[in-house]
Scaffold this active site. Sequence first.
Site, PDB file in Angstrom:
ATOM      1  N   SER A  70       0.830  -1.205   0.000  1.00 50.40           N
ATOM      2  CA  SER A  70       0.000   0.000   0.000  1.00 50.40           C
ATOM      3  C   SER A  70       0.866   1.257   0.000  1.00 50.40           C
ATOM      4  CB  SER A  70      -0.926   0.005   1.223  1.00 50.40           C
ATOM      5  OG  SER A  70      -1.893  -1.016   1.122  1.00 50.40           O
ATOM      6  N   CYS A 320      -8.398  -5.598   3.262  1.00 45.96           N
ATOM      7  CA  CYS A 320      -8.314  -4.172   3.582  1.00 45.96           C
ATOM      8  C   CYS A 320      -9.697  -3.538   3.694  1.00 45.96           C
ATOM      9  CB  CYS A 320      -7.505  -3.440   2.508  1.00 45.96           C
ATOM     10  SG  CYS A 320      -5.783  -3.967   2.448  1.00 45.96           S
TER      11      CYS A 320
END
Length: 375
Positions: A70, A320
């Site tokens: 990320s 996520c």
Amino acid sequence: MIYFDYSATTPMSDIALQTYHRVATDFFANSRSLHTQGIESEEVLSLSRQTIAHALDAMDREVYFTGSGSEATFLALTGLALANQKRGRTIITTEGEHHSVHQALTFLQQRGFTIIYVPLNQYGQVTVNTLQAVLTKDTVLVTIAHANSEIGTVQDLYSLGKTLAEHDILFHSDCVQTFGKLPIPTEILSSVSLSAHKCYGPKGVGAAYIDKDVSWAPFLNGTTHESGFRAGTVDVPAIAAFAAAIDEFLPVAKQEMKRLKDLRQLFLTSFENDSRISFEGHPIKRLPFHIGLRVKGVEGQLVMLECNRNGIAISTGSACRVGESQPSRTLISIGRTPAEAHELIRITFGRQTTHEEVMLLINTFKQLLSRYKGD
């Protein structure tokens, strides 16, 4: 507990664990220190960078280590956009991107960039024609994931990249789900983001590839680590474990993907005539270890909990997104209703998955379907 959630994370391989322990014990010094131990740590870092670069068919200086996939995505997208904004301030993406992409683009939008979403077809694909239709003279960057983590569809990055190269537009791809498993065409990509824990390495380590001929801007000025790309002392043991995991897996990846594809087909064949099940994503151009499906009228969370109660770990999509009440952006973007989007479950196989485990999954799933049919 039988694990079928390899797209969320993979267990560290024995070699990765052994490498981490050895490097953390013998090469713990800061890689920026100028004494002998620091130089030795820097040499381990350099060798690890070579390994990741080789796996990408890239140059060592095109690889930058980060704290996660990320973070790699955020730093790459912001770095490319901010450094090249004189060329344009429009960025094109899809609704089916990972949350980290949307975060980075929201940050850039707040700084004056325009975000355009290219439509996806029913399988979650971007076609050359749909991409060309949304390009503008102001387009500076396009970001499209190599594979969607929720429905498993793999994009034709090469064809899309050739189209963008004709217009001199930068092209980034989130390759977290495909690195080490499928070939990544870095020759037509400006940038790529990677993650160690999706390919049997440790959590807390990622990497970005950025073409040496592409300009990028550091997010934090004055940073010296990773050529200014990312601040903070480099985690050499974890990076070495990342490299060891990839170095071990690449030689057997093709054979392993074939094995997992066969296991996936075993599951699909067992339910191909069940009208209550809808398989999502492209039937062929997809991750070979990935199954995205919906059970009509049954929320994915309920199916996941029932499987968990029977000792089987699956998921309802991207890890996520856990805790979000909103339906999957991917499913909505390919034409599913909110109710249908909430039905999604994801089953993903990996190195430890066996034929016997998949048969147990099939039998458990059949029992679950029979229960909810009221049979």
